[in-house]
Write an enzyme that holds these catalytic residues in place. Structure first.
Site, PDB file in Angstrom:
ATOM      1  N   THR A 144       1.695   4.283   1.626  1.00 46.31           N
ATOM      2  CA  THR A 144       2.223   4.861   2.890  1.00 46.31           C
ATOM      3  C   THR A 144       3.149   3.788   3.176  1.00 46.31           C
ATOM      4  OG1 THR A 144       0.523   6.585   3.317  1.00 46.31           O
ATOM      5  CG2 THR A 144       2.031   5.978   5.087  1.00 46.31           C
ATOM      6  N   CYS A 145       2.699   2.690   3.272  1.00 48.15           N
ATOM      7  CA  CYS A 145       3.451   1.489   3.869  1.00 48.15           C
ATOM      8  C   CYS A 145       4.917   1.179   2.999  1.00 48.15           C
ATOM      9  CB  CYS A 145       2.813   0.303   3.753  1.00 48.15           C
ATOM     10  SG  CYS A 145       1.077   0.348   4.947  1.00 48.15           S
ATOM     11  N   SER A 146       4.618   1.440   1.740  1.00 51.19           N
ATOM     12  CA  SER A 146       5.585   0.949   0.850  1.00 51.19           C
ATOM     13  C   SER A 146       6.563   2.198   0.538  1.00 51.19           C
ATOM     14  CB  SER A 146       5.351   0.290  -0.374  1.00 51.19           C
ATOM     15  OG  SER A 146       4.603  -0.960  -0.173  1.00 51.19           O
ATOM     16  N   THR A 194       0.941  -1.277   0.000  1.00 47.81           N
ATOM     17  CA  THR A 194      -0.018  -0.165   0.147  1.00 47.81           C
ATOM     18  C   THR A 194       0.866   1.103  -0.025  1.00 47.81           C
ATOM     19  OG1 THR A 194      -0.121  -0.062   2.397  1.00 47.81           O
ATOM     20  CG2 THR A 194      -1.767  -1.179   1.051  1.00 47.81           C
TER      21      THR A 194
END
Length: 161
Positions: free
Chosen positions: A48-50, A46
């Protein structure tokens, strides 16, 4: 009830993708007798996560380990195949332990689950980071907004070590 500083990490079994296939890893194996930096993301791959959260831990990995940390681990409510693919695609394989909590068992036991069904993601983990020493939470940083990785980011956590 949400876990808090001073609490023991709940017992859980994660799935991890290894070169030998999918293996179980218990919370005891991960945390007992070790200082662990644990961070959680709503979902592998996703935005923000990546693009924000995980890269900070990769960039600061050596500095975190230099502070006496034994293990850096990320947990997400994703299956172990997705977590394994994420490890490969991010270059984090062999550094960060990518923990699959596919049924959100650990996430719910931590009291850090969130309903993201409005975005089509179902039950997911809230974004947080923690310092866990011998299975006991020493610091806990929960993001107020899931699209941000400031409070739970590596730079903020590094100041707590």
């Amino acid at each position: 009830m949400t876990i808090k500083v001073g609490d023991k990490i709940p017992a859980a079994t994660f799935k991890v993708k290894t070169s030998d296939g999918i293996k179980d890893m218990t919370s005891d194996e991960l945390f007992n007798g070790k200082k662990v930096v644990l961070f959680a993301v709503p979902g592998a791959f996703t935005p923000t996560c990546s693009l924000n959260h995980l890269p900070g831990y990769l960039e600061n990995y050596d500095a975190i380990i230099a502070k006496g940390v034994d293990t850096v681990a990320v947990v997400a409510v994703n299956d172990p195949f997705v977590m394994g693919a994420w490890a490969l695609s991010t270059g984090g394989e062999g550094k960060i332990v990518y923990l699959s909590d596919g049924n959100a068992t650990f996430t719910k036991a931590m009291g850090l689950d969130g309903d993201m069904s409005g975005g089509g993601m179902g039950t997911r983990s809230k974004r947080y980071s923690a310092i866990v020493d011998d299975g006991v939470v020493k610091a806990l940083n929960i993001e107020e907004k899931p699209g941000q990785a400031v409070t739970s980011g590596a730079a903020a956590l590094l100041t707590q070590l």
